[in-house]
Enzyme design. Structure first.
Site, PDB file in Angstrom:
ATOM      1  N   LYS A  22      30.015  10.152  -1.013  1.00 10.49           N
ATOM      2  CA  LYS A  22      29.872  11.042  -2.165  1.00 10.49           C
ATOM      3  C   LYS A  22      29.767  12.500  -1.725  1.00 10.49           C
ATOM      4  CE  LYS A  22      26.170  12.547  -5.260  1.00 10.49           C
ATOM      5  NZ  LYS A  22      25.849  13.732  -4.433  1.00 10.49           N
ATOM      6  N   ASN A  23      28.979  12.760  -0.681  1.00  8.85           N
ATOM      7  CA  ASN A  23      28.737  14.134  -0.257  1.00  8.85           C
ATOM      8  C   ASN A  23      29.931  14.780   0.431  1.00  8.85           C
ATOM      9  OD1 ASN A  23      26.199  13.963  -1.305  1.00  8.85           O
ATOM     10  ND2 ASN A  23      25.141  13.812   0.651  1.00  8.85           N
ATOM     11  N   ARG A  95      26.031  20.554  -9.762  1.00  7.32           N
ATOM     12  CA  ARG A  95      26.077  21.804  -9.022  1.00  7.32           C
ATOM     13  C   ARG A  95      27.452  22.054  -8.396  1.00  7.32           C
ATOM     14  NH1 ARG A  95      21.311  24.280  -7.106  1.00  7.32           N
ATOM     15  NH2 ARG A  95      19.473  23.561  -8.215  1.00  7.32           N
ATOM     16  N   CYS A 119      19.496  17.352  -8.957  1.00  4.71           N
ATOM     17  CA  CYS A 119      18.327  16.495  -8.791  1.00  4.71           C
ATOM     18  C   CYS A 119      17.063  17.326  -8.603  1.00  4.71           C
ATOM     19  CB  CYS A 119      18.524  15.560  -7.588  1.00  4.71           C
ATOM     20  SG  CYS A 119      19.776  14.296  -7.876  1.00  4.71           S
ATOM     21  N   ASP A 309      18.146  11.956   2.904  1.00  6.45           N
ATOM     22  CA  ASP A 309      18.560  10.972   1.901  1.00  6.45           C
ATOM     23  C   ASP A 309      18.235   9.540   2.315  1.00  6.45           C
ATOM     24  OD1 ASP A 309      20.113  12.557  -0.251  1.00  6.45           O
ATOM     25  OD2 ASP A 309      20.921  13.312   1.625  1.00  6.45           O
ATOM     26  N   VAL A 331      13.113  18.744   4.811  1.00  7.63           N
ATOM     27  CA  VAL A 331      14.365  19.289   4.272  1.00  7.63           C
ATOM     28  C   VAL A 331      14.198  19.737   2.825  1.00  7.63           C
ATOM     29  CG1 VAL A 331      16.801  18.825   3.826  1.00  7.63           C
ATOM     30  CG2 VAL A 331      15.698  17.872   5.872  1.00  7.63           C
TER      31      VAL A 331
END
Length: 447
Positions: A22-23, A95, A119, A309, A331
């Site tokens: 996804k990223n 975003r 988020c 994550d 982070v």
């Protein structure tokens, strides 16, 4: 509003398939705007974030077509300005629009950003992005409806030094610098695998980019770029999430598509806790070997450290480990907020403002509860849960799967942003889940 009823207590067993990260995928889709010819991206997951980016591209005149087995073809030959209202309505809380700015300024001379959401895991301001665009020579104007970015001439290369290796800002620099005039030097860059895969895509398009060992990226701008053909790297976050779910439920899950090389740090932690795994050319099998899980001390960090994550799903597994585990989140300052629901489910978790890791982090002098102590093992019991964010939401699902009774999880559409067909995958692993879709009531309009 989407609700999931989850009856826990059944170990997850079977196979799931993860596709492109996804990223990375959303950024590779944005990169297609920079090309003069069609781009083809393979192994694209069917998730809502991809649909949002696709819609934004189509609003700007890009023709997007589906191929077989997760293939997307994107033709940017007729890029045009989109209506502000359409961008605002389609983007929602995403975003992603901020990353379209550099490519759109190159193609059209201007771009627009609506109010941005995302988020609720910490302060992720877009000021880095806007400052970057200004340094490239763009004009940034704040309007009541959002922010307009424009340039009267070609953007120019620049020198930048990030105070923190931000993934989003590094992506912004890459997507803007490749067609800027001259050389751009970025110090303190993020070097996550998804960043390097984006660099590989841009190089295929004709970009000239070098990555040094000291987090310095140099980009020599070119006037034009072509399209690309590329297969996305696998989603290491989803793969780790399924691994943590197997561990927390005492299960055995083969994650087809998972790749060892980008998950080594996670695999080390997984093994230290007491989980087991087998690796082959097609994926990774994660399983609970039947022995008690062990507590650990864990600190998140930028790549190649333990990914932020990965933290939330592994915390759920740590509630079932013997002894006291320490987690230091460095982070995102508010990423431990999801533990409130775990405590209501029976977990023993305390959060602290102090840095409980090996070294103080940038949040140590601030009023953020960014460290946690987890005592276990503790039986988890069903609860009613509101999904707070993408990764926290999936972690709540893991807790519900490990708990006794039936949990009611609200707002799972947030999880659809990053986990492809996760309900079907859960059912295929033997989980007892039932999805309930509810339409929001129509708003009353007074005239």
């Amino acid at each position: 509003m989407t609700t999931l009823h989850v009856t826990g207590g059944t170990p997850l067993r079977g196979e799931v398939h993860v596709r492109g990260a996804k990223n990375f995928v959303s950024k590779a889709m944005v990169a297609s705007l920079l090309g003069e010819t069609t781009s083809t991206l393979r192994d694209v997951p069917d998730i809502s974030d991809v649909q949002i980016v696709r819609g934004l591209l189509e609003l700007h005149g890009v023709r997007v077509e589906n191929g077989v087995d997760g293939q997307l073809r994107m033709d940017p030959s007729h890029v045009e300005t989109a209506r502000v209202a359409d961008i605002d309505a389609h983007a929602g809380a995403s975003r992603i629009p901020v990353l379209l700015c550099g490519p759109l300024v190159h193609r059209l001379g201007r771009a627009f950003i609506p109010d941005l959401g995302g988020c609720r895991i910490g302060d992720r301001p877009i000021n880095y992005h806007l400052d970057v665009l200004r340094q490239f020579g763009a004009s940034v104007e704040k309007l009541p409806s959002g922010i307009e970015i424009s340039a009267a001439r070609r953007l120019r290369g620049t020198k930048l030094d990030l105070p923190y290796p931000s993934v989003g800002t590094t992506e912004q620099v890459l997507l803007t610098a490749v067609r800027a005039e001259g050389i751009t030097e970025l110090r303190g860059a993020a070097v996550e695998p998804e960043i390097l895969d984006l660099i590989a895509v841009l190089q295929k398009m004709g970009a000239i980019i070098s990555v040094d060992t000291d987090r310095v990226i140099r980009i020599e701008g070119v006037e034009t770029l072509a399209g690309y053909e590329h297969r996305a790297l696998p989603d290491r976050i989803e793969a780790a999430s399924w691994g943590a779910a197997a561990l927390a439920t005492g299960g055995d899950v083969y994650v087809r598509g998972a790749a060892q090389e980008d998950m080594m740090t996670f695999l080390n932690v997984f093994r230290k806790i007491g989980g087991a795994f087998d690796i082959d050319d097609e994926g990774i099998r994660f399983f609970h070997p039947g022995l008690p899980l062990r507590s650990i001390a864990l600190e998140t960090d930028v790549h190649p450290g333990f990914m932020t994550d990965w933290q939330q799903p592994i915390v759920v597994a740590l509630t079932q480990a013997e002894g006291l585990s320490i987690v230091h989140e460095t982070v995102y300052e508010n990423r431990l907020g999801f533990t409130h629901a775990l405590r209501r489910m029976g977990a023993t978790i305390q959060t602290y403002r102090e840095c409980l890791g090996s070294t103080p982090c940038r949040f140590g002098a601030m009023d953020f509860r960014h460290s946690a102590a987890i005592s276990g093992p503790t039986p988890l019991r069903a609860a009613e849960i509101e999904v707070p964010d993408l990764r926290g939401g999936f972690s709540h699902l893991i807790a519900a799967l490990a708990a006794t009774g039936t949990s009611v999880v609200h707002g799972v559409e947030l999880i659809d942003r990053g986990y492809e067909h996760f309900g079907d995958k859960l059912a295929g692993l033997g989980a007892k889940v039932e999805r309930e879709e509810r339409e929001e009531p129509e708003k009353l309009v007074v005239v």
